[in-house]
Design a protein around this motif. Structure first.
Motif, PDB file in Angstrom:
ATOM      1  N   ALA A  47       0.851  -1.198   0.000  1.00 54.21           N
ATOM      2  CA  ALA A  47       0.000   0.000   0.000  1.00 54.21           C
ATOM      3  C   ALA A  47       0.880   1.238   0.000  1.00 54.21           C
ATOM      4  O   ALA A  47       1.858   1.317   0.754  1.00 54.21           O
ATOM      5  N   ASN A  48       0.532   2.184  -0.846  1.00 52.16           N
ATOM      6  CA  ASN A  48       1.304   3.411  -0.973  1.00 52.16           C
ATOM      7  C   ASN A  48       0.352   4.603  -1.067  1.00 52.16           C
ATOM      8  O   ASN A  48      -0.513   4.647  -1.942  1.00 52.16           O
ATOM      9  N   LEU A  49       0.492   5.568  -0.137  1.00 53.78           N
ATOM     10  CA  LEU A  49      -0.287   6.809  -0.207  1.00 53.78           C
ATOM     11  C   LEU A  49       0.313   7.674  -1.303  1.00 53.78           C
ATOM     12  O   LEU A  49       1.477   8.074  -1.219  1.00 53.78           O
ATOM     13  N   CYS A  50      -0.483   7.972  -2.317  1.00 55.35           N
ATOM     14  CA  CYS A  50       0.044   8.578  -3.543  1.00 55.35           C
ATOM     15  C   CYS A  50       0.666   9.945  -3.306  1.00 55.35           C
ATOM     16  O   CYS A  50       1.701  10.272  -3.896  1.00 55.35           O
ATOM     17  N   ARG A  51       0.071  10.792  -2.461  1.00 57.41           N
ATOM     18  CA  ARG A  51       0.544  12.163  -2.312  1.00 57.41           C
ATOM     19  C   ARG A  51       1.401  12.396  -1.082  1.00 57.41           C
ATOM     20  O   ARG A  51       2.056  13.427  -0.954  1.00 57.41           O
ATOM     21  N   GLY A  52       1.397  11.486  -0.157  1.00 60.00           N
ATOM     22  CA  GLY A  52       2.108  11.671   1.100  1.00 60.00           C
ATOM     23  C   GLY A  52       1.258  11.189   2.258  1.00 60.00           C
ATOM     24  O   GLY A  52       0.200  10.582   2.061  1.00 60.00           O
ATOM     25  N   THR A  53       1.687  11.465   3.469  1.00 64.69           N
ATOM     26  CA  THR A  53       1.023  10.942   4.654  1.00 64.69           C
ATOM     27  C   THR A  53       0.300  12.012   5.468  1.00 64.69           C
ATOM     28  O   THR A  53      -0.127  11.735   6.582  1.00 64.69           O
ATOM     29  N   VAL A  54       0.154  13.232   4.945  1.00 70.26           N
ATOM     30  CA  VAL A  54      -0.523  14.317   5.664  1.00 70.26           C
ATOM     31  C   VAL A  54      -1.630  14.872   4.762  1.00 70.26           C
ATOM     32  O   VAL A  54      -1.393  15.159   3.578  1.00 70.26           O
TER      33      VAL A  54
ATOM     34  N   LEU B 296      -5.570  17.329   4.734  1.00 71.66           N
ATOM     35  CA  LEU B 296      -6.533  18.192   5.400  1.00 71.66           C
ATOM     36  C   LEU B 296      -7.873  17.475   5.478  1.00 71.66           C
ATOM     37  O   LEU B 296      -8.238  16.712   4.574  1.00 71.66           O
ATOM     38  N   ALA B 297      -8.611  17.718   6.556  1.00 70.28           N
ATOM     39  CA  ALA B 297      -9.956  17.165   6.658  1.00 70.28           C
ATOM     40  C   ALA B 297     -10.807  17.728   5.526  1.00 70.28           C
ATOM     41  O   ALA B 297     -10.857  18.932   5.310  1.00 70.28           O
ATOM     42  N   GLY B 298     -11.471  16.838   4.782  1.00 71.09           N
ATOM     43  CA  GLY B 298     -12.244  17.231   3.619  1.00 71.09           C
ATOM     44  C   GLY B 298     -11.571  16.877   2.307  1.00 71.09           C
ATOM     45  O   GLY B 298     -12.223  16.889   1.253  1.00 71.09           O
ATOM     46  N   GLU B 299     -10.271  16.564   2.344  1.00 72.80           N
ATOM     47  CA  GLU B 299      -9.559  16.181   1.134  1.00 72.80           C
ATOM     48  C   GLU B 299      -9.852  14.729   0.756  1.00 72.80           C
ATOM     49  O   GLU B 299     -10.343  13.939   1.566  1.00 72.80           O
ATOM     50  N   VAL B 300      -9.499  14.383  -0.476  1.00 73.08           N
ATOM     51  CA  VAL B 300      -9.630  13.019  -0.969  1.00 73.08           C
ATOM     52  C   VAL B 300      -8.286  12.311  -0.818  1.00 73.08           C
ATOM     53  O   VAL B 300      -7.260  12.782  -1.328  1.00 73.08           O
ATOM     54  N   LEU B 301      -8.288  11.214  -0.099  1.00 71.80           N
ATOM     55  CA  LEU B 301      -7.086  10.407   0.086  1.00 71.80           C
ATOM     56  C   LEU B 301      -7.041   9.341  -1.002  1.00 71.80           C
ATOM     57  O   LEU B 301      -8.038   8.664  -1.264  1.00 71.80           O
ATOM     58  N   GLU B 302      -5.894   9.202  -1.626  1.00 72.73           N
ATOM     59  CA  GLU B 302      -5.694   8.184  -2.652  1.00 72.73           C
ATOM     60  C   GLU B 302      -4.587   7.242  -2.212  1.00 72.73           C
ATOM     61  O   GLU B 302      -3.510   7.687  -1.821  1.00 72.73           O
ATOM     62  N   CYS B 303      -4.871   5.949  -2.289  1.00 71.87           N
ATOM     63  CA  CYS B 303      -3.927   4.918  -1.873  1.00 71.87           C
ATOM     64  C   CYS B 303      -3.905   3.838  -2.953  1.00 71.87           C
ATOM     65  O   CYS B 303      -4.951   3.270  -3.289  1.00 71.87           O
ATOM     66  N   SER B 304      -2.731   3.572  -3.496  1.00 71.88           N
ATOM     67  CA  SER B 304      -2.590   2.507  -4.489  1.00 71.88           C
ATOM     68  C   SER B 304      -2.228   1.209  -3.773  1.00 71.88           C
ATOM     69  O   SER B 304      -1.311   1.173  -2.948  1.00 71.88           O
ATOM     70  N   VAL B 305      -2.959   0.166  -4.091  1.00 72.17           N
ATOM     71  CA  VAL B 305      -2.757  -1.151  -3.483  1.00 72.17           C
ATOM     72  C   VAL B 305      -2.307  -2.110  -4.583  1.00 72.17           C
ATOM     73  O   VAL B 305      -3.028  -2.327  -5.561  1.00 72.17           O
ATOM     74  N   THR B 306      -1.098  -2.643  -4.430  1.00 72.02           N
ATOM     75  CA  THR B 306      -0.524  -3.556  -5.417  1.00 72.02           C
ATOM     76  C   THR B 306      -0.479  -4.958  -4.830  1.00 72.02           C
ATOM     77  O   THR B 306       0.065  -5.164  -3.735  1.00 72.02           O
ATOM     78  N   ILE B 307      -1.025  -5.910  -5.550  1.00 71.93           N
ATOM     79  CA  ILE B 307      -1.036  -7.322  -5.140  1.00 71.93           C
ATOM     80  C   ILE B 307      -0.122  -8.084  -6.083  1.00 71.93           C
ATOM     81  O   ILE B 307      -0.344  -8.081  -7.308  1.00 71.93           O
ATOM     82  N   SER B 308       0.907  -8.695  -5.543  1.00 72.01           N
ATOM     83  CA  SER B 308       1.921  -9.382  -6.348  1.00 72.01           C
ATOM     84  C   SER B 308       2.051 -10.830  -5.904  1.00 72.01           C
ATOM     85  O   SER B 308       1.872 -11.155  -4.720  1.00 72.01           O
ATOM     86  N   CYS B 309       2.364 -11.678  -6.853  1.00 76.01           N
ATOM     87  CA  CYS B 309       2.622 -13.096  -6.569  1.00 76.01           C
ATOM     88  C   CYS B 309       4.116 -13.339  -6.688  1.00 76.01           C
ATOM     89  O   CYS B 309       4.705 -13.143  -7.761  1.00 76.01           O
ATOM     90  N   ARG B 310       4.730 -13.732  -5.583  1.00 74.42           N
ATOM     91  CA  ARG B 310       6.171 -13.976  -5.546  1.00 74.42           C
ATOM     92  C   ARG B 310       6.459 -15.445  -5.782  1.00 74.42           C
ATOM     93  O   ARG B 310       5.624 -16.319  -5.514  1.00 74.42           O
ATOM     94  N   GLU B 311       7.665 -15.711  -6.244  1.00 82.10           N
ATOM     95  CA  GLU B 311       8.088 -17.098  -6.444  1.00 82.10           C
ATOM     96  C   GLU B 311       8.172 -17.786  -5.093  1.00 82.10           C
ATOM     97  O   GLU B 311       8.634 -17.224  -4.105  1.00 82.10           O
ATOM     98  N   GLY B 312       7.706 -19.016  -5.032  1.00 85.66           N
ATOM     99  CA  GLY B 312       7.750 -19.786  -3.788  1.00 85.66           C
ATOM    100  C   GLY B 312       8.392 -21.134  -4.005  1.00 85.66           C
ATOM    101  O   GLY B 312       8.573 -21.595  -5.138  1.00 85.66           O
ATOM    102  N   ASN B 313       8.765 -21.771  -2.891  1.00 83.39           N
ATOM    103  CA  ASN B 313       9.408 -23.076  -2.957  1.00 83.39           C
ATOM    104  C   ASN B 313       8.437 -24.220  -2.767  1.00 83.39           C
ATOM    105  O   ASN B 313       8.778 -25.381  -2.971  1.00 83.39           O
ATOM    106  N   GLY B 314       7.203 -23.907  -2.355  1.00 86.90           N
ATOM    107  CA  GLY B 314       6.241 -24.957  -2.058  1.00 86.90           C
ATOM    108  C   GLY B 314       5.634 -25.540  -3.314  1.00 86.90           C
ATOM    109  O   GLY B 314       5.752 -25.001  -4.427  1.00 86.90           O
ATOM    110  N   GLN B 315       4.966 -26.677  -3.145  1.00 85.80           N
ATOM    111  CA  GLN B 315       4.296 -27.304  -4.274  1.00 85.80           C
ATOM    112  C   GLN B 315       3.091 -26.464  -4.684  1.00 85.80           C
ATOM    113  O   GLN B 315       2.403 -25.882  -3.876  1.00 85.80           O
ATOM    114  N   GLY B 316       2.844 -26.411  -5.951  1.00 88.52           N
ATOM    115  CA  GLY B 316       1.710 -25.651  -6.454  1.00 88.52           C
ATOM    116  C   GLY B 316       2.022 -24.201  -6.697  1.00 88.52           C
ATOM    117  O   GLY B 316       1.154 -23.459  -7.139  1.00 88.52           O
TER     118      GLY B 316
END
Length: 385
Positions: A6-13, A15-35
């Motif tokens: 999760a990454n807040l696009c503009r920063g972490t501060v 104002l009340a009333g503003e629109v907060l935008e957060c990009s959420v990236t879902i990634s699949c990493r290589e694993g050692n398990g079966q399947g």
């Protein structure tokens, strides 16, 4: 394995009333398990904003009916298995409607998908605050779950600043203000955003030069005259003032000025008595035989501007202490010949009085984009499920 970032696009501060935008990236990493070669599946992902209020039980007594209202609010917004405030300290006093980011997502090793979460911070929300008796904290919580697995929560803290009177710009009508929209864009005139309006209001209020002078005196006479150049300041600014001793009729030996915030609990919520005053910065100087002196007090970026809620009220002030002599001091002997030097020896013991004076001041928020530079929290943040 699946990694959620999760990454807040503009920063972490914000104002009340503003629109907060957060990009959420879902990634699949290589694993050692079966399947792992066949990829991984994510059942769902959801996001929500919430504010936690934590109070010191010995200092604050929240009425029973208010506790009941808070519990009902939490239950009404947490009717699904996604409860963002689970495990958090305090009571959830504000929460937005959960938004589903995705459902039944299948990713192969190396694949990733990004989703954008947008939510408006309520304009009547309290500011972020860490006081002695009351704390308000905000977080974006991203909940995710794989099939036949427990729910995992990723919490991203952020800071909220409150600027009162954002909707009332009548005081700016008589001022010669410059439009904050881009003058180089052709076509129709662009409309200012809430952030543009807030920055314009802050610049207007805090740039007004209207010096105020205060005569400081006690029953024995005049001590000094203090001059403050403007009535309102932003976070990150320096409070600058001058002290004039040329009009004093009482010798002043030393003075100190302290920038303080006063955390006052509402009468119906007061518990154990405590001193809610916190000193932020201090200026101290010996001033005997001085005619003028100046004061510089920096306002830290991490401070909270004045605000008021049902539980607590935060105010700012300048705390003065003047140490004056009760009796006139012996005069300094000036040699007749200007080429000669003279040494003035002060008395060993001086009977003194202490004059205490508190001057209320107004501290406002600053541009949240600039305040992000002082934030201790950095994004992106990630979790593995």
């Amino acid at each position: 394995m699946i990694e959620v970032t999760a990454n807040l696009c503009r920063g972490t501060v914000f104002l009340a009333g503003e629109v907060l935008e957060c990009s959420v990236t879902i990634s699949c990493r290589e694993g050692n398990g079966q399947g792992s070669r066949g990829g991984k599946s994510l059942a769902w992902a959801s996001a929500q904003l919430h504010c936690q209020c934590h109070v010191s039980e010995s200092k604050v007594k929240v009425p029973t009916e208010r506790k009941t209202e808070d519990v009902d609010l939490t239950q009404s917004t947490g009717y699904t298995s996604f409860v963002p405030s689970r495990g958090e300290k305090g009571v959830c006093i504000l929460s937005t409607t959960p938004k589903i980011l995705c459902c039944d997502v299948h990713l192969r090793p190396g694949d990733s998908k990004t989703f954008l979460y947008r939510e408006t911070i309520p304009s009547d929300a309290p500011p972020s605050f860490r006081g002695q008796a009351v704390k308000y904290s905000y977080k974006v919580t991203i909940g995710t779950q794989r099939v036949n697995s427990p729910i995992k929560l990723l919490r991203v803290p952020f800071r909220v600043l409150v600027l009162y009177g954002l909707g009332d710009t009548s005081f700016m009508e008589d001022e010669d203000q410059v439009d904050t929209s881009n003058p180089f864009l052709e076509g129709q005139k662009t409309r200012n955003t809430l952030l543009d309006t807030a920055v314009q209001i802050l610049a207007t209020v805090t740039s007004r030069k209207s010096p105020n002078s205060y005569n400081v005196s006690n029953p024995n006479g005049t001590v000094a005259r203090f001059c403050l150049f403007k009535p309102a300041y932003k976070l990150g600014e320096d409070i600058i003032g001058t002290i004039d001793f040329s009009i004093s009729t009482i010798p002043c030996l030393q003075y100190s000025v302290v920038l303080q915030c006063d955390e006052h609990i509402a009468d119906e919520c007061q518990g154990q008595q405590y001193n809610g005053i916190t000193s932020i910065s201090k200026h101290q100087e010996f001033c005997l035989h001085m005619t003028k002196s100046h004061v510089v007090l920096p306002i830290p970026l991490h401070a909270t501007p004045g605000f008021i809620t049902d539980i607590v009220c935060l105010k700012w002030r300048l705390h003065f202490e003047f140490i004056t002599a009760k009796e006139p001091l012996p005069d300094q002997v000036t040699p007749a010949d200007q080429s000669e030097s003279a040494l003035w020896q002060g008395p060993e013991n001086i009977a003194v009085d202490t004059l205490v004076w508190n001057l209320p001041i107004k501290i406002l928020p600053m541009n949240p984009i600039q305040a992000t530079s002082a934030a201790t929290v950095r994004t992106p943040m990630s979790i593995t499920i």
